[in-house]
Structure formats: structure tokens, C-alpha cells
Design an enzyme around this catalytic site. Structure first.
Site, short mmCIF file in Angstrom:
data_model
loop_
_atom_site.label_atom_id
_atom_site.label_comp_id
_atom_site.label_asym_id
_atom_site.label_seq_id
_atom_site.Cartn_x
_atom_site.Cartn_y
_atom_site.Cartn_z
N GLU A 42 0.40 -7.28 -6.75
CA GLU A 42 0.65 -8.44 -7.59
C GLU A 42 -0.31 -9.52 -7.10
O GLU A 42 -0.43 -9.74 -5.89
CB GLU A 42 2.09 -8.94 -7.42
N ARG A 77 5.97 1.21 5.22
CA ARG A 77 4.94 0.18 5.27
C ARG A 77 4.49 -0.03 6.70
O ARG A 77 5.20 0.32 7.65
CB ARG A 77 5.44 -1.12 4.64
N LYS A 129 3.87 -11.60 2.98
CA LYS A 129 3.09 -12.47 2.10
C LYS A 129 3.71 -13.85 2.04
O LYS A 129 3.02 -14.85 1.98
CB LYS A 129 3.07 -11.87 0.68
#
Length: 564
Positions: A35, A262, A272
Site C-alpha cells: 500500500e 514477517r 510503518k
RNA sequence: UGGGGGAUCGUCUAGCGGUAGGACGCCGGCCUUUGGAGCCGGCUACCUAGGUUCGAUUCCUAGUCCCCCAGCCA
């Protein structure tokens, strides 16, 4: 992924098995779907290496770059640009396969009407708060919304009015009609579309309803013919929903979602949200601050794409939660830079040395190897003269036992030059501080002259005062967090950041050859580790960024121990 | 307490019923034309308890611990 590693990659095994079984018509199409709401970091690099790597390993395989831009309030073209830069910089190529979920809005809308017509979706008019109540809890089933049984016609006209902008934000949503009693909360009639009267950075004001991830993602994958849709572990219980959407939409192509763990790196800020906060609160200079684990930060730190890729190959792909030590990342950059960076001499804290028996005004050029591990890197000429700078730490007036470098009456070799002997020490009469050293050199000991291979206990680096150029060195420690998982949501960051994360050393003296070094060139200063010239520097005098290893960073912290 | 996942050296991992291997790290030693480089040596692991088996990290059972899920974020 590189050959010769024994790091796990269970996804590679799945892909190989699918290929062997002729699944997906023998094709492999992956995608990297960020994104555009922030800059990429080392965690994304793992996903990039995985997805692009899988495609590269397969003949005819390809990896798409798709921007998952379904939330207009968080996204920005700046991020779209930086993400593309970073993927390319890492060495990957999406060819002509650049896509945007926002380009599918119309098709996604049509699929939604199809779901409504078959009774698989409905418009709900509960408030967000009520919807939460109706959803139930982890242990209690949810209840059906009073709007759940609206007719197809009513749903259709409501949904069209939603699109037409008849309703304010939050008044209606389109939900999947699945099962409010499902033990999997994601299946309790998840939201497919929400009203958002906000300008989208690409579609601008064309839409005021936006598809949710769980709806847009599987369909985007299907539209693009993705075969293996690889995502992180937290989406594992979204997989039934992913499959439900694909099933209901009756797409000709059926992608397969596979989840992996992850990347976490010890003491690195990797979320983020937190990175954005650091940037917005100006606690760092920007997304490319060398103390950050962003791709751009690592790049300014001197990291190479090759080192990052080697790291990603090594850590493997598995389903268990893992925290990789930062030392491992550092290992790969050291290994890479050892092979490729040029060695040069630099003096960080200069101490002047006068060679009493070297002719005044004379100078000569000495041969120095650029990289002892790579003869093809060649040699360079280093100017030598009567007055030199040596490292202050390389001289001790009253040396302890284990100190073999320069001291009064003692001999030492100057790298690539001569053996010198310290014959005098000049001090400031007021402060007693050592101002300069007087030495004599032995002309018969010139480096390379084998008739004079006298042994001395130590070799030190130096630069000629008349030829050297001044430099500034910025030492960047990684931004350490005592225990990231314990940082409260509304915390004061400054208490968690490494107070000595940035240090400037001015007055350094470096070889003249560094004056014109192109930005970003990498050097290893003899005995002092790795540096790269500042990527932003337009200064005449070079500015160097240095990677400070974690060990040193810890040593600078109060306790000298890793925070726990 | 519901559902979904996961447990092998300090860390990341290999292993697919037959001596638990690699890498990082750490500790020694060597090298001395500089090391945070290089070379040599060492260090430490199968979550627990039962069972199956000649033999279990691997198969079965029961536990334990860890992670994720109750956004109209992705």
C-alpha cells in the site's frame, strides 16, 4: 533465492510441487502488493526477494508490482515513486507488470453488484459501534444485523446510491453475507465497501465508496492471474474469506494464498506506523535517515542491494515467528563491502608529526593498494611529505605493556611508507597537551624495498598535512529501542531512542584522492571500518556516513550492554 | 474460555524413523604492512510427559508455552 543456502523456503517447495503437478497451467505469477502509505523497509525486502525471486527461478515466471491503494486517506504518490525506486534499486524488474488496485475499482464494483444479486452481500446501516456489538466476541457468536435480510432490489438501489454519493461517511457499508456465528471472526459478515468522501490520489473524486482489503485483494489477484499470493502470517485466518470472495465472484482464475512469517530484526523499528511517527515528529531527518531500517536509510548507510539480497536469502522463509539479530544483517554488509570497497587512509583525530630528517619542501608519491582482497582494484599514489598527521590514539607518551604503536624513542612503520622513530614531543607549555611529534625516518625502509624488511611491532596510518583534505564524518548508530514490544501506544519516543544515535566528527584528515569521490562511493578507512560518502553531499569537502556496528552502539550506551 | 498458526544451539535455520548439520554470535589461538579483515580451534539445541518402534527431532496421544484475530486499516 540463491543456490547453496540451506535456509528454508517452504514456499519454494510448494511452487515446485505445483509446477510439477501442472497446477495453474505450469505458470508462476507472483506479486508484491504494497500500500503506498510509507517507505519500504528491510521487512519489505524479504517479501520482495521472495516474490521476485520465485518468479526469477521459474522459466517464464513473473512478479507484478501492484499498489494496493484502496484507502484514499493514507496514500500518496510520493510513496508510489519511492517504492518503485526501492524495488528497482534492490535489483528487481516487474517489466510491464505495474498495476494499481484503484484501476480495478469499476470491475470490483461490478463484482459487488453480482454478489448482491446472488444474495451474497447486503447493505448494512448499523453504526460502526453497533456493528462491533453485533459482531460478538472471540468466545461469543455474533448476531445478525436487522438489515441483513433486505431484498436484493433494496440492496442494489442502496449500493448504487452509496456510489452516487447520496450518503455521508459511516452511514452504510456493503457486507458479505456469510455467517455471524462463525468461530472465525473474519467470516462474521465482513465489510466489503465503505463510504469515504475523500479524494484518492489517483482516481481523485471519481469514487466515494472504496473496497476493503479482504475484498479487493483476492479479486485483484484473480484479475491479474496471480498463481501464488504470498502474504504474512496475520492473514492466515483471512484465507477462508479470500477463498470465499474468489468462489462467490466466480472468477475464471483461482489464485492461492500462502502465508509466511514477517521479518523482525532485533532493536529495529519496523512498523510503518512507528516509522511514520518518527518522521512526522522529526525525530529523524526523514525516511532516508541512515539510522532507520528503511531501504533508503540502509542505502545511505552504505548498504548494497547485493548485501540485502544475500541477507534475505540467508534468513529463509518459514511460518514460525522469528527475530533476526541485527548482527546478521551487519555481517552481510561487511562481507560484501570487504570485497568491493576501496581502502584509503584517514585520520580522525589528527596529531602532527614532523620528520626532522626529511627535506623541507620535498614530496614523493608512494604506491598503495586499493583493496588487498581484490588485486584488480589496482593501486593509487599517496603523497608523502615532511609533515604528516597520524591518529592521536596511535601515540602514547607513557605506553602500557600491550601498546606497540608509537611512543618516545620507539619505532613504527607508516603504512606504504617508511619506518619512523619518535625523537621528540612538543607540548603546549600552558596545558601540557601534546601539539606535535618529532620523528626521523629511515630512508632505507621504504615500503616494497626488500633489502630493508626490518620488522617493527606496529604499522599505523597517516596523511600528509600539505596534501590532505578535511572531511566530516557522521557516525550513525542504529536507532535502538529498549524493548519495542513494550513501547506504549502514546509514549514519548525520546525515552526509547538511542541518545547517541548521531555523532559528528569534524576536522578529520583524509587522503586527497577522496576530495572528488562521487556521492555514495564506499570506502574502508584503514583500521576504522566502513564509510560511504554522503549520498546528498554537494559539499566540496567530503562528508562520510559510517555504519556503526551494534556492538559499538551498545558500548556507547550507559550500560554497554544490549538493552533488554 | 472461541478460532487460526507455531515450537531444534543465544539468534536464523537444516533434518522427513537410523550418528542433530550450517550460518551469525561468542570464547580461545595464530597472523603483524594497521583489522571490526584473514586463518585455525572451541562453545551451546530437538518444549514436556506418555506411547508405537530394535531405534523417535521425525509417527501417535495428552499437556505446556508463544504468536495472530473482535478496523468502515492493510
Amino acid at each position: 533465492m540463491a543456490e547453496g543456502t540451506n535456509a528454508s523456503n517452504f514456499i519454494r517447495d510448494i511452487v515446485a510441487a505445483d509446477l510439477a503437478a501442472g497446477k495453474h497451467g505450469g505458470r508462476v505469477v507472483t506479486r508484491f502488493p504494497p500500500e503506498p502509505n510509507g517507505y519500504l523497509h528491510i521487512g519489505h525486502a524479504k517479501s520482495i526477494c521472495l516474490n521476485f525471486g520465485l518468479a526469477q527461478e521459474t522459466p517464464g515466471g513473473i512478479c507484478h508490482l501492484r499498489f494496493d491503494d484502496t484507502n484514499p486517506t493514507t496514500e500518496d504518490p510520493e510513496y508510489v515513486q519511492s517504492i518503485q525506486d526501492d524495488v528497482r534499486w534492490l535489483g528487481f524488474d516487474w517489466q510491464d507488470k505495474l498495476f494499481f488496485a484503484s484501476d480495478y475499482f469499476e470491475r470490483l464494483y461490478e463484482f459487488a453488484e453480482r454478489l448482491i444479486r446472488k444474495g451474497a452481500a447486503y447493505v448494512d446501516s448499523l453504526t460502526a459501534e453497533d456493528m462491533r456489538t453485533y459482531r460478538g466476541t472471540l468466545t461469543e457468536p455474533g448476531r445478525n444485523s436487522p438489515y441483513r435480510e433486505r431484498s436484493v432490489e433494496e440492496n442494489l438501489s442502496l449500493f448504487r446510491e452509496m456510489r452516487a454519493g447520496k450518503f455521508p461517511d459511516g452511514t452504510h457499508v456493503l457486507r458479505a453475507k456469510i455467517n455471524m456465528a462463525s468461530p472465525n471472526i473474519n467470516l462474521r459478515d465482513p465489510v466489503l465497501y465503505r463510504i469515504r468522501h475523500a479524494a484518492h490520489y489517483r482516481t481523485e473524486s471519481a469514487w466515494c465508496i472504496y473496497p476493503a482489503y479482504d475484498y479487493a485483494h483476492p479479486l485483484s489477484d484473480a484479475i491479474e492471474g496471480i498463481t501464488h499470493s504470498i502474504c504474512t502470517l496475520e492473514f492466515e485466518d483471512h484465507r477462508p474469506l479470500y477463498d470465499w470472495v474468489i468462489e462467490q465472484a466466480q472468477t475464471p482464475h483461482r489464485p492461492q494464498q500462502i502465508e509466511f512469517a514477517r521479518l523482525n530484526i532485533s532493536y529495529a523499528v519496523m512498523s510503518k506506523r512507528k516509522l511514520l511517527e518518527l518522521v512526522e515528529k522529526k525525530l529523524v531527518a526523514g525516511w532516508d535517515d541512515p539510522r532507520l531500517p528503511t531501504i533508503k536509510g540502509l542505502r545511505r548507510r552504505g548498504y548494497t542491494p547485493e548485501a540485502i539480497r544475500a541477507f534475505c536469502d540467508h534468513i529463509g522463509v518459514a511460518k514460525r515467528d522469528a527475530v533476526v539479530e541485527m548482527q546478521l544483517l551487519e555481517h552481510f554488509i561487511r562481507e560484501d563491502l570487504n570485497k568491493r570497497s576501496l581502502r584509503v587512509m584517514a585520520v580522525l583525530k589528527p596529531l602532527k608529526v614532523v620528520l626532522d630528517n626529511y627535506p623541507e619542501g620535498a614530496a614523493e608519491e608512494l604506491d598503495a593498494v586499493n583493496n588487498p582482497e581484490d588485486p584488480s582494484a589496482g593501486t593509487r599514489k599517496v603523497p608523502f611529505s615532511r609533515t604528516l598527521y597520524i591518529e592521536r590514539d596511535d601515540f602514547l607518551e607513557d605506553p602500557p605493556k600491550q601498546f606497540f604503536r608509537l611512543a618516545p624513542g620507539r619505532e613504527v612503520r607508516l603504512r606504504y611508507a617508511y619506518i619512523i622513530k619518535c625523537v621528540g614531543v612538543t607540548k603546549d607549555p600552558q596545558t601540557g597537551e601534546i601539539i606535535e611529534l618529532h620523528c626521523t625516518y629511515d630512508p632505507s625502509t621504504k615500503s616494497g624495498a626488500d633489502e630493508a624488511r626490518r620488522k617493527v611491532k606496529a604499522t599505523i596510518h597517516w596523511v600528509s598535512t600539505t596534501h590532505a583534505t578535511q572531511a566530516e564524518i557522521r557516525l550513525y548508530n542504529p536507532l535502538l529501542i529498549a524493548d519495542l514490544s513494550k513501547v506504549p501506544t502514546d509514549h514519548d519516543w525520546t525515552t526509547y531512542l538511542n541518545p547517541q544515535s548521531l555523532e559528528r566528527i569534524t576536522g578529520c584528515q583524509v587522503e586527497p584522492s577522496l576530495k572528488g569521490a562521487p556521492p555514495g562511493s564506499r570506502f574502508q578507512f584503514e583500521r576504522l571500518g566502513y564509510f560511504c560518502t554522503d549520498l546528498d553531499s554537494t559539499n566540496d569537502s567530503p562528508v562520510f556516513n559510517r555504519t556503526v556496528p551494534l556492538k559499538d552502539a551498545w558500548a556507547k550506551l550507559d550500560k554497554g550492554q544490549p538493552p533488554r
